[in-house]
Design a protein around this motif. Structure first.
Motif, mmCIF file in Angstrom:
data_model
loop_
_atom_site.group_PDB
_atom_site.id
_atom_site.type_symbol
_atom_site.label_atom_id
_atom_site.label_comp_id
_atom_site.label_asym_id
_atom_site.label_seq_id
_atom_site.Cartn_x
_atom_site.Cartn_y
_atom_site.Cartn_z
ATOM 1 N N ARG A 136 -18.262 17.492 7.865
ATOM 2 C CA ARG A 136 -18.286 16.303 8.719
ATOM 3 C C ARG A 136 -17.020 16.265 9.575
ATOM 4 O O ARG A 136 -16.040 16.929 9.297
ATOM 5 N N VAL A 137 -17.026 15.424 10.592
ATOM 6 C CA VAL A 137 -15.934 15.369 11.557
ATOM 7 C C VAL A 137 -14.643 14.840 10.924
ATOM 8 O O VAL A 137 -14.663 13.884 10.136
ATOM 9 N N VAL A 138 -13.536 15.481 11.295
ATOM 10 C CA VAL A 138 -12.185 15.067 10.930
ATOM 11 C C VAL A 138 -11.292 15.198 12.157
ATOM 12 O O VAL A 138 -11.671 15.837 13.135
ATOM 13 N N SER A 179 -15.998 9.363 9.189
ATOM 14 C CA SER A 179 -15.478 10.310 10.170
ATOM 15 C C SER A 179 -14.765 9.537 11.270
ATOM 16 O O SER A 179 -15.228 8.472 11.680
ATOM 17 N N GLU A 216 -6.340 18.136 7.844
ATOM 18 C CA GLU A 216 -7.556 17.401 8.172
ATOM 19 C C GLU A 216 -7.308 15.946 7.816
ATOM 20 O O GLU A 216 -6.787 15.652 6.735
ATOM 21 N N LEU A 238 -11.030 16.721 17.314
ATOM 22 C CA LEU A 238 -12.081 16.382 16.368
ATOM 23 C C LEU A 238 -12.848 17.666 16.086
ATOM 24 O O LEU A 238 -13.212 18.391 17.010
ATOM 25 N N PRO A 280 -15.227 19.968 12.633
ATOM 26 C CA PRO A 280 -15.820 19.896 11.291
ATOM 27 C C PRO A 280 -14.779 20.168 10.198
ATOM 28 O O PRO A 280 -13.896 21.010 10.353
ATOM 29 N N SER A 281 -14.929 19.465 9.104
ATOM 30 C CA SER A 281 -14.043 19.634 7.956
ATOM 31 C C SER A 281 -14.411 20.867 7.151
ATOM 32 O O SER A 281 -15.589 21.198 7.005
ATOM 33 N N GLN A 339 -13.573 8.498 15.007
ATOM 34 C CA GLN A 339 -14.227 8.499 16.319
ATOM 35 C C GLN A 339 -13.343 9.106 17.394
ATOM 36 O O GLN A 339 -13.833 9.508 18.443
ATOM 37 N N ARG A 391 -8.770 11.752 7.799
ATOM 38 C CA ARG A 391 -9.828 10.740 7.915
ATOM 39 C C ARG A 391 -9.214 9.367 7.701
ATOM 40 O O ARG A 391 -8.322 9.193 6.868
#
Length: 166
Positions: free
Chosen positions: A110-112, A34, A131, A102, A104-105, A36, A133
């Motif tokens: 999870r974070v994208v 993911s 999205e 930032l 959620p996907s 930052q 990464r």
């Protein structure tokens, strides 16, 4: 479409994602770390990746929209915009700004880095979401989908590779 052509050759991690089967991209994307933070002060060249039918059809499909000549994305001063070239191949120009955050996907929660177009962007971009990464080599794997019923889970992969700012 020759976007990563302007970005130069992809490095190792980026090169590995260029020609996977379409069904493999969600798993590869899910295995990436993911981010930052949202990228800043960088231009990326873009390349459609995946099976031949997708690489060959994506550019002509975009030619029918406001992203004709799409060749990358620019992140600067907290903003994200697409980069497009006219048919004469001049310097890229900014087109269709996006909100970047930032979030959620839709693939795995999870974070994208999520890029959303404003409603004013028109059809189909008002529903489009990218999205992103990081691949760990400066490149980013992107997955585009439309926020519409039945299409929300249909993702189209693309590669972003850092390039010199025009």
């Amino acid at each position: 479409m020759g976007a990563s052509m302007a970005a130069g050759t992809a490095s190792s991690a980026s090169a590995q994602v260029c020609r996977l089967g379409w069904w493999r991209y969600a798993a590869v994307f899910g295995a990436l770390p993911s981010p930052q933070a949202v990228p800043s002060n960088v231009d990326f060249g873009a390349e459609f990746v995946g099976p031949a039918w997708l690489r060959w059809s994506a550019g002509p499909s975009l030619a029918l929209t406001a992203l004709a000549g799409w060749c990358g994305k620019r992140f600067a001063q907290g903003q994200a915009v697409n980069l497009v070239r006219d048919r004469r191949g001049g310097a890229p120009r900014a087109s269709l700004p996006m909100q970047s955050l930032l979030a959620p996907s839709t693939i795995d929660g999870r974070v994208v880095v999520r890029l959303q177009y404003p409603r004013e962007a028109g059809v189909p971009w008002r529903w489009a979401v990218d999205e992103l990464r990081p691949l760990g080599d400066g490149g980013w794997l992107g997955m585009m989908h439309l926020e519409l019923p039945l299409l929300r889970r249909l993702h189209f992969p693309f590669l972003l590779t850092p390039m010199e700012r025009a």
